[in-house]
Design a protein around this motif. Structure first.
Motif, PDB file in Angstrom:
ATOM      1  N   TYR A  12       0.842  -1.203   0.000  1.00 47.99           N
ATOM      2  CA  TYR A  12       0.000   0.000   0.000  1.00 47.99           C
ATOM      3  C   TYR A  12       0.877   1.253   0.000  1.00 47.99           C
ATOM      4  O   TYR A  12       0.672   2.172  -0.805  1.00 47.99           O
ATOM      5  N   ALA A  13       1.881   1.298   0.867  1.00 53.51           N
ATOM      6  CA  ALA A  13       2.764   2.459   0.969  1.00 53.51           C
ATOM      7  C   ALA A  13       3.563   2.659  -0.323  1.00 53.51           C
ATOM      8  O   ALA A  13       3.707   3.793  -0.805  1.00 53.51           O
ATOM      9  N   GLU A  14       4.075   1.574  -0.882  1.00 56.95           N
ATOM     10  CA  GLU A  14       4.839   1.676  -2.123  1.00 56.95           C
ATOM     11  C   GLU A  14       3.961   2.192  -3.263  1.00 56.95           C
ATOM     12  O   GLU A  14       4.390   3.022  -4.060  1.00 56.95           O
ATOM     13  N   ALA A  15       2.719   1.716  -3.329  1.00 58.55           N
ATOM     14  CA  ALA A  15       1.795   2.174  -4.368  1.00 58.55           C
ATOM     15  C   ALA A  15       1.468   3.660  -4.189  1.00 58.55           C
ATOM     16  O   ALA A  15       1.447   4.414  -5.169  1.00 58.55           O
ATOM     17  N   LYS A  16       1.230   4.077  -2.955  1.00 57.91           N
ATOM     18  CA  LYS A  16       0.941   5.497  -2.730  1.00 57.91           C
ATOM     19  C   LYS A  16       2.156   6.358  -3.055  1.00 57.91           C
ATOM     20  O   LYS A  16       2.006   7.472  -3.552  1.00 57.91           O
ATOM     21  N   SER A  17       3.350   5.844  -2.827  1.00 60.23           N
ATOM     22  CA  SER A  17       4.563   6.596  -3.164  1.00 60.23           C
ATOM     23  C   SER A  17       4.727   6.748  -4.679  1.00 60.23           C
ATOM     24  O   SER A  17       5.415   7.656  -5.134  1.00 60.23           O
ATOM     25  N   ARG A  18       4.097   5.862  -5.443  1.00 55.24           N
ATOM     26  CA  ARG A  18       4.108   5.955  -6.908  1.00 55.24           C
ATOM     27  C   ARG A  18       2.876   6.697  -7.426  1.00 55.24           C
ATOM     28  O   ARG A  18       2.670   6.791  -8.637  1.00 55.24           O
ATOM     29  N   ALA A  19       2.034   7.193  -6.511  1.00 56.78           N
ATOM     30  CA  ALA A  19       0.765   7.836  -6.873  1.00 56.78           C
ATOM     31  C   ALA A  19      -0.092   6.885  -7.718  1.00 56.78           C
ATOM     32  O   ALA A  19      -0.644   7.265  -8.738  1.00 56.78           O
ATOM     33  N   ASP A  20      -0.215   5.644  -7.252  1.00 54.65           N
ATOM     34  CA  ASP A  20      -0.944   4.605  -7.963  1.00 54.65           C
ATOM     35  C   ASP A  20      -2.118   4.121  -7.098  1.00 54.65           C
ATOM     36  O   ASP A  20      -2.016   3.107  -6.397  1.00 54.65           O
ATOM     37  N   PRO A  21      -3.248   4.857  -7.140  1.00 49.69           N
ATOM     38  CA  PRO A  21      -4.384   4.479  -6.292  1.00 49.69           C
ATOM     39  C   PRO A  21      -4.889   3.060  -6.545  1.00 49.69           C
ATOM     40  O   PRO A  21      -5.246   2.365  -5.602  1.00 49.69           O
ATOM     41  N   ALA A  22      -4.897   2.611  -7.783  1.00 51.03           N
ATOM     42  CA  ALA A  22      -5.410   1.268  -8.086  1.00 51.03           C
ATOM     43  C   ALA A  22      -4.581   0.199  -7.386  1.00 51.03           C
ATOM     44  O   ALA A  22      -5.126  -0.736  -6.796  1.00 51.03           O
ATOM     45  N   ALA A  23      -3.253   0.348  -7.419  1.00 55.89           N
ATOM     46  CA  ALA A  23      -2.388  -0.634  -6.760  1.00 55.89           C
ATOM     47  C   ALA A  23      -2.539  -0.551  -5.239  1.00 55.89           C
ATOM     48  O   ALA A  23      -2.519  -1.573  -4.556  1.00 55.89           O
ATOM     49  N   ALA A  24      -2.685   0.654  -4.698  1.00 53.58           N
ATOM     50  CA  ALA A  24      -2.864   0.812  -3.251  1.00 53.58           C
ATOM     51  C   ALA A  24      -4.162   0.141  -2.810  1.00 53.58           C
ATOM     52  O   ALA A  24      -4.193  -0.582  -1.815  1.00 53.58           O
ATOM     53  N   LEU A  25      -5.221   0.371  -3.569  1.00 56.27           N
ATOM     54  CA  LEU A  25      -6.520  -0.182  -3.202  1.00 56.27           C
ATOM     55  C   LEU A  25      -6.606  -1.683  -3.444  1.00 56.27           C
ATOM     56  O   LEU A  25      -7.441  -2.356  -2.846  1.00 56.27           O
ATOM     57  N   ALA A  26      -5.726  -2.222  -4.278  1.00 61.00           N
ATOM     58  CA  ALA A  26      -5.744  -3.662  -4.569  1.00 61.00           C
ATOM     59  C   ALA A  26      -5.453  -4.503  -3.335  1.00 61.00           C
ATOM     60  O   ALA A  26      -5.863  -5.662  -3.270  1.00 61.00           O
ATOM     61  N   VAL A  27      -4.775  -3.949  -2.342  1.00 58.54           N
ATOM     62  CA  VAL A  27      -4.469  -4.706  -1.124  1.00 58.54           C
ATOM     63  C   VAL A  27      -5.442  -4.379   0.017  1.00 58.54           C
ATOM     64  O   VAL A  27      -5.248  -4.818   1.138  1.00 58.54           O
ATOM     65  N   CYS A  28      -6.490  -3.607  -0.295  1.00 53.31           N
ATOM     66  CA  CYS A  28      -7.472  -3.199   0.727  1.00 53.31           C
ATOM     67  C   CYS A  28      -8.809  -3.902   0.495  1.00 53.31           C
ATOM     68  O   CYS A  28      -9.158  -4.258  -0.627  1.00 53.31           O
ATOM     69  N   HIS A  29      -9.555  -4.061   1.558  1.00 52.66           N
ATOM     70  CA  HIS A  29     -10.910  -4.595   1.463  1.00 52.66           C
ATOM     71  C   HIS A  29     -11.768  -3.586   0.711  1.00 52.66           C
ATOM     72  O   HIS A  29     -11.606  -2.373   0.868  1.00 52.66           O
ATOM     73  N   ASP A  30     -12.690  -4.074  -0.117  1.00 53.88           N
ATOM     74  CA  ASP A  30     -13.537  -3.182  -0.918  1.00 53.88           C
ATOM     75  C   ASP A  30     -14.353  -2.216  -0.074  1.00 53.88           C
ATOM     76  O   ASP A  30     -14.730  -1.146  -0.540  1.00 53.88           O
ATOM     77  N   GLU A  31     -14.644  -2.587   1.166  1.00 52.73           N
ATOM     78  CA  GLU A  31     -15.466  -1.740   2.032  1.00 52.73           C
ATOM     79  C   GLU A  31     -14.650  -1.036   3.110  1.00 52.73           C
ATOM     80  O   GLU A  31     -15.207  -0.564   4.107  1.00 52.73           O
ATOM     81  N   ALA A  32     -13.346  -0.937   2.918  1.00 53.24           N
ATOM     82  CA  ALA A  32     -12.490  -0.266   3.904  1.00 53.24           C
ATOM     83  C   ALA A  32     -12.881   1.197   4.028  1.00 53.24           C
ATOM     84  O   ALA A  32     -13.416   1.806   3.098  1.00 53.24           O
ATOM     85  N   VAL A  33     -12.633   1.752   5.202  1.00 50.69           N
ATOM     86  CA  VAL A  33     -12.868   3.166   5.452  1.00 50.69           C
ATOM     87  C   VAL A  33     -11.503   3.838   5.556  1.00 50.69           C
ATOM     88  O   VAL A  33     -10.634   3.389   6.304  1.00 50.69           O
ATOM     89  N   PHE A  34     -11.306   4.903   4.786  1.00 49.93           N
ATOM     90  CA  PHE A  34     -10.038   5.627   4.739  1.00 49.93           C
ATOM     91  C   PHE A  34     -10.240   7.003   5.358  1.00 49.93           C
ATOM     92  O   PHE A  34     -11.101   7.760   4.913  1.00 49.93           O
ATOM     93  N   GLU A  35      -9.459   7.296   6.381  1.00 51.11           N
ATOM     94  CA  GLU A  35      -9.546   8.596   7.036  1.00 51.11           C
ATOM     95  C   GLU A  35      -8.249   9.360   6.802  1.00 51.11           C
ATOM     96  O   GLU A  35      -7.170   8.848   7.077  1.00 51.11           O
ATOM     97  N   THR A  36      -8.375  10.584   6.298  1.00 58.24           N
ATOM     98  CA  THR A  36      -7.238  11.481   6.165  1.00 58.24           C
ATOM     99  C   THR A  36      -7.480  12.571   7.203  1.00 58.24           C
ATOM    100  O   THR A  36      -8.139  13.580   6.928  1.00 58.24           O
ATOM    101  N   ILE A  37      -6.990  12.329   8.392  1.00 58.06           N
ATOM    102  CA  ILE A  37      -7.321  13.151   9.548  1.00 58.06           C
ATOM    103  C   ILE A  37      -6.963  14.628   9.367  1.00 58.06           C
ATOM    104  O   ILE A  37      -7.784  15.490   9.680  1.00 58.06           O
ATOM    105  N   PRO A  38      -5.771  14.974   8.850  1.00 56.21           N
ATOM    106  CA  PRO A  38      -5.463  16.408   8.717  1.00 56.21           C
ATOM    107  C   PRO A  38      -6.464  17.169   7.843  1.00 56.21           C
ATOM    108  O   PRO A  38      -6.666  18.362   8.023  1.00 56.21           O
ATOM    109  N   PHE A  39      -7.095  16.482   6.880  1.00 55.35           N
ATOM    110  CA  PHE A  39      -8.055  17.137   5.981  1.00 55.35           C
ATOM    111  C   PHE A  39      -9.497  16.859   6.374  1.00 55.35           C
ATOM    112  O   PHE A  39     -10.415  17.268   5.672  1.00 55.35           O
TER     113      PHE A  39
END
Length: 105
Positions: A12-39
């Motif tokens: 997930y971290a490596e995919a986000k470092s490449r700005a690759d949302p599809a690859a990041a989400l590929a290792v997550c559950h389809d119903e995961a909740v993502f919180e970006t607390i600072p925003f």
């Protein structure tokens, strides 16, 4: 083969470092909740998260993730240094407290 929790976090971290949302989400559950607390942003599920990630990467095209010290406990994984920084704690002080706690246990 299903990745271990630590392998999933690293992928997930490596995919986000490449700005690759599809690859990041590929290792997550389809119903995961993502919180970006600072925003104060919350995305429910992969589709919403992909839209949030696209906006995030447009705003921060040079975003990278550095995993310093992953701790795994069962199905839970966290980065010790990042968690201390979020809480405003010195990692050295926190480590000393953990060492003292382990010694007393």
């Amino acid at each position: 083969m299903t990745p271990t929790p630590t392998e999933a976090i690293r992928a997930y971290a490596e995919a986000k470092s490449r700005a690759d949302p599809a690859a990041a989400l590929a290792v997550c559950h389809d119903e995961a909740v993502f919180e970006t607390i600072p925003f104060q942003a919350v995305a429910h599920g992969a589709a919403e998260a992909a839209a949030h990630f696209d906006g995030f990467f447009r705003a921060f095209p040079d975003y990278t993730v550095e995993l310093e010290y992953l701790c795994e406990a069962g199905d839970r994984v966290f980065d010790f240094h990042q968690k201390c920084a979020q809480l405003g704690l010195s990692t050295d002080d926190a480590a000393a407290h953990f060492a003292a706690w382990r010694a007393a246990a």
